[in-house]
Design an enzyme around this catalytic site. Structure first.
Site, PDB file in Angstrom:
ATOM      1  N   ARG A  36     -10.826   7.053  13.686  1.00  0.00           N
ATOM      2  CA  ARG A  36     -10.292   7.771  12.525  1.00  0.00           C
ATOM      3  C   ARG A  36     -11.217   8.908  12.089  1.00  0.00           C
ATOM      4  O   ARG A  36     -10.751   9.919  11.559  1.00  0.00           O
ATOM      5  CB  ARG A  36     -10.060   6.798  11.365  1.00  0.00           C
ATOM      6  CG  ARG A  36      -8.752   6.047  11.514  1.00  0.00           C
ATOM      7  CD  ARG A  36      -8.541   5.093  10.379  1.00  0.00           C
ATOM      8  NE  ARG A  36      -7.169   4.614  10.339  1.00  0.00           N
ATOM      9  CZ  ARG A  36      -6.774   3.570   9.627  1.00  0.00           C
ATOM     10  NH1 ARG A  36      -7.652   2.894   8.910  1.00  0.00           N
ATOM     11  NH2 ARG A  36      -5.517   3.210   9.622  1.00  0.00           N
ATOM     12  N   LYS A  95       2.222 -11.421  10.900  1.00  0.00           N
ATOM     13  CA  LYS A  95       3.228 -11.821   9.916  1.00  0.00           C
ATOM     14  C   LYS A  95       4.531 -11.062  10.048  1.00  0.00           C
ATOM     15  O   LYS A  95       4.547  -9.840  10.071  1.00  0.00           O
ATOM     16  CB  LYS A  95       2.679 -11.548   8.517  1.00  0.00           C
ATOM     17  CG  LYS A  95       1.602 -12.494   8.088  1.00  0.00           C
ATOM     18  CD  LYS A  95       1.243 -12.133   6.695  1.00  0.00           C
ATOM     19  CE  LYS A  95       0.348 -13.144   6.047  1.00  0.00           C
ATOM     20  NZ  LYS A  95      -0.007 -12.682   4.702  1.00  0.00           N
ATOM     21  N   GLY A 146      -3.748  -0.210  13.374  1.00  0.00           N
ATOM     22  CA  GLY A 146      -5.163  -0.375  13.661  1.00  0.00           C
ATOM     23  C   GLY A 146      -5.446  -1.449  14.697  1.00  0.00           C
ATOM     24  O   GLY A 146      -6.276  -1.265  15.586  1.00  0.00           O
ATOM     25  N   GLY A 189       0.290   0.553   8.504  1.00  0.00           N
ATOM     26  CA  GLY A 189       1.399   0.433   7.551  1.00  0.00           C
ATOM     27  C   GLY A 189       2.140   1.755   7.398  1.00  0.00           C
ATOM     28  O   GLY A 189       3.371   1.782   7.289  1.00  0.00           O
TER      29      GLY A 189
HETATM   30  C1  3PG Z   1      -5.035   1.407   6.868  1.00  0.00           C
HETATM   31  O1  3PG Z   1      -6.069   0.909   7.340  1.00  0.00           O
HETATM   32  O2  3PG Z   1      -3.890   1.097   7.281  1.00  0.00           O
HETATM   33  C2  3PG Z   1      -5.151   2.483   5.841  1.00  0.00           C
HETATM   34  O3  3PG Z   1      -6.460   2.957   5.750  1.00  0.00           O
HETATM   35  C3  3PG Z   1      -4.641   1.997   4.523  1.00  0.00           C
HETATM   36  O4  3PG Z   1      -5.431   0.945   4.071  1.00  0.00           O
HETATM   37  P1  3PG Z   1      -4.840  -0.115   3.017  1.00  0.00           P
HETATM   38  O5  3PG Z   1      -3.796  -0.916   3.753  1.00  0.00           O
HETATM   39  O6  3PG Z   1      -6.003  -0.913   2.548  1.00  0.00           O
HETATM   40  O7  3PG Z   1      -4.190   0.686   1.905  1.00  0.00           O
END
Ligand code: 3PG
Length: 401
Positions: A39, A204, A358, A382
Site C-alpha cells: 500500500r 465470514k 488484503g 472492503g
Molecule cells: C482496509 O484495510 O481495508 C482499509 O485500510 C480500511 O480499514 P478499516 O476496515 O479498518 O476501515
C-alpha cells in the site's frame, strides 16, 4: 455511482501549494516493522506527480483500529520511514495530526517536502458518527493544506472525517491510485467478458451478504471456499464438525443457493476439505459429507481446488476475494495456492483478473506471485467489495462521483 472523478489536473496550477493527500497506509506490521509495503508503494505515483508539479505534500492516513485512543504500536512512524526508504523524497513525520504540532510541521514544510502525520484514528472525531464532531475535526485537518487529494481507495467506503467531511472544505481531486482502482473495478460492474467467474473466500459470510446478493445478478459462476463455505454446506444440511459456522446466516445461504439456481448461476462449493483439530496439526482430506465431529475444515481439498482452477481456467473475467483456507499454515495453503495459480493464468491468456482484499493479496505475496501476473491487485478489501456491490462509497461521493 454517476459522474467522473476529477483528476489532479482539475486542481490547476499547484506550484508552491501544500496538498493534503489522504492515503491508505494501513499496512500489516510485525515487531514494529512494515511487513508488507504494497500500500505504501501504491501511494507513490500520486506523491511523485504532486511533487513534479511543484507541490509539497501532507499525508494523512489511518493504521489499524485504535478506536480513538493513542496506541503507540499503531504509530505511522515506521510507515513514514519505509516511504523514505522507497523514494528519494524528503519525508518527515510528525507525531500529531490535527493539533498545533501538526500545523507547525505543515506550515514550515519546505517546497517538495513530504510530511506524514500521525494515525488519524488516534482521534475519536475521525470515526465518530456524530456529524458535528466530525465536521469540527475536518475543519482542523483542512488547515493543513491548500487542496485535498483522495488516494485512500481502501478507505473510500468509510464515512470518516478525513474521507467524507474533509474534501468538502477544500478544492479536491482523486489521486492516481483511486482513479486506477475505479477505472479497473468499473470493468467488473460494466460489461465484463464472459464467462465471468467470482471466487470468494475468507472467514465470514456475514461480511459478504451484500456483495453475494449483487453478484448473483451479474456473474456466470460463483466459487465459494474459505471459512465461509461451511455455512453454505450447513445450508445443504451437511454436518460441518467444528468448522467455522455462522448459524444465523444459514437461511441467507439457503436463499443464495436457491437464487443462484433460479438465475442459472453455478454456485460451486468444495466437494472435499482438509480438516484438523487446529492449523498446527497435520491435516486429513475428507469429502464434505464426512467431516468428522470435533475437526475443523481449514482448507478446500485437492479435488475442489482442481475443480475451482478448471472453472477459473475457462473464465474471461475473474474477481477473487478471500483465501480458500488458513494459508498461513503450510499444511492448509494448497487450496489458496492452486486458486492463485489459476487466477494468475487468466491475464496471461488475455483475460481480465482482479484480486481484491488484503488477505488475498497477502497470500499472493506469501506465495511469491508478483502483482503483474494479475490485471489488477486492488489495494481495497472492503472497499472493492462495496464497489462491486454497487454501494455508495462516501469517499467517492465526496468527490462528486
Ligand atoms: C482496509 O484495510 O481495508 C482499509 O485500510 C480500511 O480499514 P478499516 O476496515 O479498518 O476501515
Amino acid at each position: 455511482v454517476s459522474g467522473e472523478l476529477p483528476g489532479l489536473d482539475s486542481l490547476g496550477d499547484i506550484d508552491g501549494c501544500r496538498i493534503i493527500v489522504r492515503a491508505d497506509l494501513n499496512v500489516p506490521l510485525a515487531a514494529g516493522n512494515v511487513a508488507d509495503d504494497s500500500r505504501i508503494r501504491a501511494s507513490i505515483p500520486t506523491l511523485r506527480e504532486l511533487r513534479n508539479r511543484g507541490a509539497s505534500v501532507v499525508i494523512l492516513s489511518h493504521l489499524g483500529r485504535p478506536g480513538g485512543r493513542v496506541e503507540p504500536e499503531l504509530s505511522l512512524a515506521p510507515v513514514a520511514a519505509r516511504l523514505r526508504e522507497l523514494t528519494s523524497f524528503p519525508v518527515s513525520f510528525v507525531g500529531d495530526v490535527a493539533g498545533e504540532e501538526a500545523r507547525h510541521a505543515a506550515f514550515t514544510l519546505a517546497s517538495g517536502g513530504v510530511l506524514v502525520c500521525e494515525n488519524l484514528r488516534f482521534e475519536p472525531a475521525e470515526t465518530t458518527k456524530d456529524e458535528s464532531q466530525r465536521a469540527a475535526f475536518a475543519a482542523e485537518l483542512a488547515l493543513l493544506g491548500d487542496a485535498f487529494v483522495e488516494d485512500a481507495f481502501g478507505a473510500v467506503h468509510r464515512r470518516h472525517a478525513s474521507v467524507y467531511d474533509l474534501p468538502a472544505r477544500l478544492p479536491h481531486a482523486a489521486g492516481e491510485l483511486v482513479r486506477r482502482e475505479v477505472s479497473l473495478l468499473s470493468r467488473l460492474t460494466g460489461d465484463p467478458g464472459r464467462p465471468y467467474t467470482v471466487v470468494l473466500g475468507g472467514a465470514k459470510v456475514s461480511d459478504k451478504l451484500g456483495v453475494i446478493e449483487s453478484l448473483l445478478g451479474r456473474v456466470d459462476e460463483l466459487l465459494v471456499g474459505g471459512g465461509m463455505c461451511f455455512t453454505f454446506l450447513a445450508a445443504q444440511e451437511m454436518e460441518v464438525g467444528s468448522s467455522l459456522l455462522e448459524a444465523d446466516q444459514i437461511d441467507a445461504c439457503r436463499r443464495f443457493l436457491e437464487d443462484a439456481k433460479r438465475r442459472n448461476v453455478d454456485l460451486l462449493l468444495p466437494t472435499d476439505v482438509a480438516v484438523a483439530a487446529d492449523p498446527g496439526s497435520p491435516g486429513e482430506v475428507v469429502p464434505v459429507e464426512r467431516i468428522p465431529q470435533g475437526l475443523r475444515g481449514l482448507d478446500i481439498g485437492p479435488v475442489a481446488a482442481r475443480a475451482f482452477a478448471e472453472r477459473i481456467g475457462r473464465a474471461a473475467t475473474v474477481f477473487w476475494n478471500g483465501p480458500m483456507g488458513v494459508f498461513e499454515a503450510p499444511g492448509f495453503a494448497a487450496g489458496t495456492r492452486t486458486v492463485a495459480e489459476a487466477v494468475a493464468g487468466v491475464d496471461a491468456r488475455g483475460g481480465f483478473s482482479v484480486v481484491g482484499g488484503g488477505d488475498s493479496a497477502a497470500a499472493l505475496h506469501a506465495f511469491g506471485f508478483p502483482d503483474d501476473r494479475f490485471t489488477h491487485v486492488s489495494t481495497g478489501g472492503g472497499a472493492s467489495l462495496e464497489f462491486l456491490e454497487g454501494r455508495e462509497l462516501p469517499g467517492l461521493t465526496a468527490l462528486g462521483y
